[in-house]
Design a protein around this motif. Structure first.
Motif, mmCIF file in Angstrom:
data_model
loop_
_atom_site.group_PDB
_atom_site.id
_atom_site.type_symbol
_atom_site.label_atom_id
_atom_site.label_comp_id
_atom_site.label_asym_id
_atom_site.label_seq_id
_atom_site.Cartn_x
_atom_site.Cartn_y
_atom_site.Cartn_z
ATOM 1 N N GLY A 1 19.010 -10.616 11.750
ATOM 2 C CA GLY A 1 18.352 -9.405 12.238
ATOM 3 C C GLY A 1 18.211 -8.321 11.192
ATOM 4 O O GLY A 1 17.560 -7.309 11.425
ATOM 5 N N GLY A 2 18.818 -8.530 10.029
ATOM 6 C CA GLY A 2 18.785 -7.507 8.990
ATOM 7 C C GLY A 2 17.452 -7.465 8.292
ATOM 8 O O GLY A 2 16.634 -8.363 8.375
ATOM 9 N N LYS A 3 17.248 -6.387 7.522
ATOM 10 C CA LYS A 3 16.007 -6.237 6.786
ATOM 11 C C LYS A 3 16.005 -7.139 5.562
ATOM 12 O O LYS A 3 16.982 -7.249 4.860
ATOM 13 C CB LYS A 3 15.805 -4.784 6.358
ATOM 14 C CG LYS A 3 15.494 -3.853 7.521
ATOM 15 C CD LYS A 3 15.180 -2.469 7.017
ATOM 16 C CE LYS A 3 14.822 -1.545 8.181
ATOM 17 N NZ LYS A 3 14.507 -0.182 7.705
ATOM 18 N N GLY A 4 14.909 -7.783 5.310
ATOM 19 C CA GLY A 4 14.789 -8.667 4.162
ATOM 20 C C GLY A 4 13.412 -8.550 3.548
ATOM 21 O O GLY A 4 12.743 -7.528 3.658
ATOM 22 N N ASP A 5 13.005 -9.587 2.888
ATOM 23 C CA ASP A 5 11.693 -9.617 2.268
ATOM 24 C C ASP A 5 10.634 -9.720 3.358
ATOM 25 O O ASP A 5 10.588 -10.689 4.097
ATOM 26 C CB ASP A 5 11.612 -10.815 1.320
ATOM 27 C CG ASP A 5 10.292 -10.858 0.576
ATOM 28 O OD1 ASP A 5 9.562 -9.862 0.642
ATOM 29 O OD2 ASP A 5 10.018 -11.890 -0.061
ATOM 30 N N GLU A 6 9.790 -8.691 3.455
ATOM 31 C CA GLU A 6 8.793 -8.655 4.519
ATOM 32 C C GLU A 6 7.512 -9.386 4.142
ATOM 33 O O GLU A 6 6.508 -9.246 4.822
ATOM 34 C CB GLU A 6 8.477 -7.192 4.884
ATOM 35 C CG GLU A 6 9.593 -6.497 5.633
ATOM 36 C CD GLU A 6 9.854 -7.116 7.003
ATOM 37 O OE1 GLU A 6 8.898 -7.532 7.659
ATOM 38 O OE2 GLU A 6 11.024 -7.185 7.403
ATOM 39 N N GLU A 7 7.511 -10.112 3.042
ATOM 40 C CA GLU A 7 6.320 -10.858 2.654
ATOM 41 C C GLU A 7 6.171 -12.077 3.544
ATOM 42 O O GLU A 7 7.110 -12.853 3.722
ATOM 43 C CB GLU A 7 6.427 -11.286 1.191
ATOM 44 C CG GLU A 7 5.100 -11.702 0.607
ATOM 45 C CD GLU A 7 5.153 -11.792 -0.904
ATOM 46 O OE1 GLU A 7 4.071 -11.921 -1.506
ATOM 47 O OE2 GLU A 7 6.248 -11.740 -1.473
ATOM 48 N N THR A 8 4.998 -12.261 4.114
ATOM 49 C CA THR A 8 4.769 -13.344 5.066
ATOM 50 C C THR A 8 4.758 -14.690 4.356
ATOM 51 O O THR A 8 4.041 -14.884 3.380
ATOM 52 C CB THR A 8 3.432 -13.127 5.799
ATOM 53 O OG1 THR A 8 3.439 -11.854 6.448
ATOM 54 C CG2 THR A 8 3.217 -14.213 6.834
ATOM 55 N N VAL A 9 5.558 -15.633 4.860
ATOM 56 C CA VAL A 9 5.596 -16.974 4.287
ATOM 57 C C VAL A 9 4.863 -17.991 5.172
ATOM 58 O O VAL A 9 4.535 -19.094 4.721
ATOM 59 C CB VAL A 9 7.050 -17.450 4.058
ATOM 60 C CG1 VAL A 9 7.747 -16.551 3.065
ATOM 61 C CG2 VAL A 9 7.834 -17.501 5.365
ATOM 62 N N LEU A 10 4.589 -17.615 6.431
ATOM 63 C CA LEU A 10 3.828 -18.488 7.332
ATOM 64 C C LEU A 10 3.144 -17.637 8.380
ATOM 65 O O LEU A 10 3.767 -16.766 8.988
ATOM 66 C CB LEU A 10 4.754 -19.504 8.014
ATOM 67 C CG LEU A 10 4.122 -20.363 9.130
ATOM 68 C CD1 LEU A 10 3.028 -21.262 8.579
ATOM 69 C CD2 LEU A 10 5.188 -21.192 9.835
ATOM 70 N N GLN A 11 1.852 -17.880 8.575
ATOM 71 C CA GLN A 11 1.150 -17.235 9.676
ATOM 72 C C GLN A 11 0.285 -18.255 10.384
ATOM 73 O O GLN A 11 -0.273 -19.161 9.774
ATOM 74 C CB GLN A 11 0.331 -16.037 9.200
ATOM 75 C CG GLN A 11 -0.939 -16.329 8.449
ATOM 76 C CD GLN A 11 -1.750 -15.072 8.182
ATOM 77 O OE1 GLN A 11 -1.232 -13.951 8.170
ATOM 78 N NE2 GLN A 11 -3.051 -15.233 7.960
#
Length: 380
Positions: A333-343
């Protein structure tokens, strides 16, 4: 086979482009070349009196030929030329596989093994999923153009089966032979009774020392072992869980995906290890990654939840989602890399887009997207 015969007939007066000119004969009528590495071995090792002349070619000359083909034929359907070079003989295949790097390094999908290797780091592989409701079959294609109507290059197929209280999706390299007993079988996806928890299984061990799942329902065959080269069991490589919506509040589905992702070539090159250390870390080389869905925002004017799919999704659906990697696997639930790896999203009645990148492989991305199909009353 027309390509191989042309090679062995020593028609040196023709250029390489002329040798590969007839695409239909080189690829086969269904537009696919070789289904798996075992079939490629059988083709390459086929005995022929003239094959020795090709295997005895100077290494420098052979390497230069393969490098030029690799550089010029960078997209499908022309990419089939690289696969055809690997079919000449075993030596050609070894050189071709060495030059044609993995998708994480080159960004190109060439051999079936590429489907279980991580995608590119700097951009996404854009794919399409076509659904056939009548047969409960799903087809994955590599998009060759920006159009959503073009079919693209076939990669994988999956079919949904109902087994008692749970559902399974069998994933295969052959669209016409989707079963666990097939040589084209690559893995499966299994769900629980509610369709909220899924387990991804690989047909091959993800790393040395990996043990197959012990459950009887996860076996490929009734017997424990039929061949040393064909594992009788399946190997768990990930899970997908949808969170319950007990209060029936408005909002999209929430999901979390702990996965064992394959290591990329870049990691292996940047961090070389000695043989002793490599042997100790063989079982942990697969990176443990936790993905979670990107939280959408509420649009007051449109009165709906919105995500920016950058034009790759055109139809509003509860199935649409984006996954991002969390920074700390111990704290999903923590904040991490917000770069999308799958959409994944809907663009037509039975057409969906799937865009993935490192650390996911095409096989894992396809399995995750399959979990979105079907009604989930406990989550909506």
């Amino acid at each position: 086979m027309a390509l191989r015969k042309a090679f062995l007939s020593r028609k040196f007066s023709k250029s390489f482009r002329e040798l590969f000119g007839d695409e239909d004969q080189a690829r086969g009528g269904d537009g696919r070349v070789v289904r798996d590495s075992a079939e490629l071995d059988r083709v390459a090792d086929c005995p022929d009196s003239s094959s020795s002349s090709w295997s005895a070619m100077l290494p420098e000359l052979l390497g230069e030929i393969i490098r030029r083909v690799e550089a010029t034929e960078d997209k499908w359907p022309h990419r089939q030329t690289v696969v055809a070079c690997a079919c000449v003989c075993k030596r050609w295949r070894d050189v071709t596989k060495e030059i044609a790097r993995s998708p994480s390094y080159s960004g190109k999908i060439t051999f079936p093994s590429c489907l279980k290797q991580p995608g590119p780091h700097d951009f996404t592989h854009q794919c399409l999923i076509k659904r056939n409701k009548k047969t409960s079959t799903f087809y994955l294609y590599l998009a060759l153009t920006p159009s959503f109507t073009d079919k693209g290059k076939f990669l994988l197929a999956a079919r949904r089966y109902r087994h008692g209280s749970h559902t399974e999706y069998i994933i295969s390299l052959d669209a016409d032979d989707i079963s666990q007993g097939s040589n084209a079988y690559v893995g499966k996806l299994s769900s629980d009774f509610l369709g909220t928890n899924f387990t991804i299984y690989d047909s091959q061990p993800p790393h040395s020392g990996a043990k197959p799942a012990s459950s009887r329902s996860t076996r490929r065959f009734a017997s424990k072992q039929i061949s040393p080269q064909v594992p009788a069991g399946n190997f768990e490589v990930g899970q997908v869980s949808y969170k319950f919506n007990l209060l029936k509040s408005r909002g999209p589905r929430r999901m979390i995906c702990p996965l064992n992702c394959p290591p990329s070539d870049e990691t292996a090159i940047e961090k070389p290890m000695d043989k002793c250390k490599l042997k100790k870390t063989a079982s942990t080389s697969y990176g443990y990654t936790v993905l979670r869905n990107k939280a959408p925002r509420w649009h007051d004017q449109l009165q709906c939840w919105c995500l920016n799919f950058h034009g790759r999704v055109t139809v509003a659906s509860v199935k649409n989602f984006q996954l991002v990697a969390t920074g700390d696997p111990s704290q999903p639930g923590g904040k991490g890399d917000e770069e999308t790896v799958l959409q994944f999203g809907k663009v037509g009645d039975d057409t969906f887009t799937m865009d993935y990148r490192q650390p996911l492989s095409a096989f894992q991305a396809f399995a995750i997207c399959l979990t979105s199909f079907g009604t989930k009353l406990a989550c909506e």
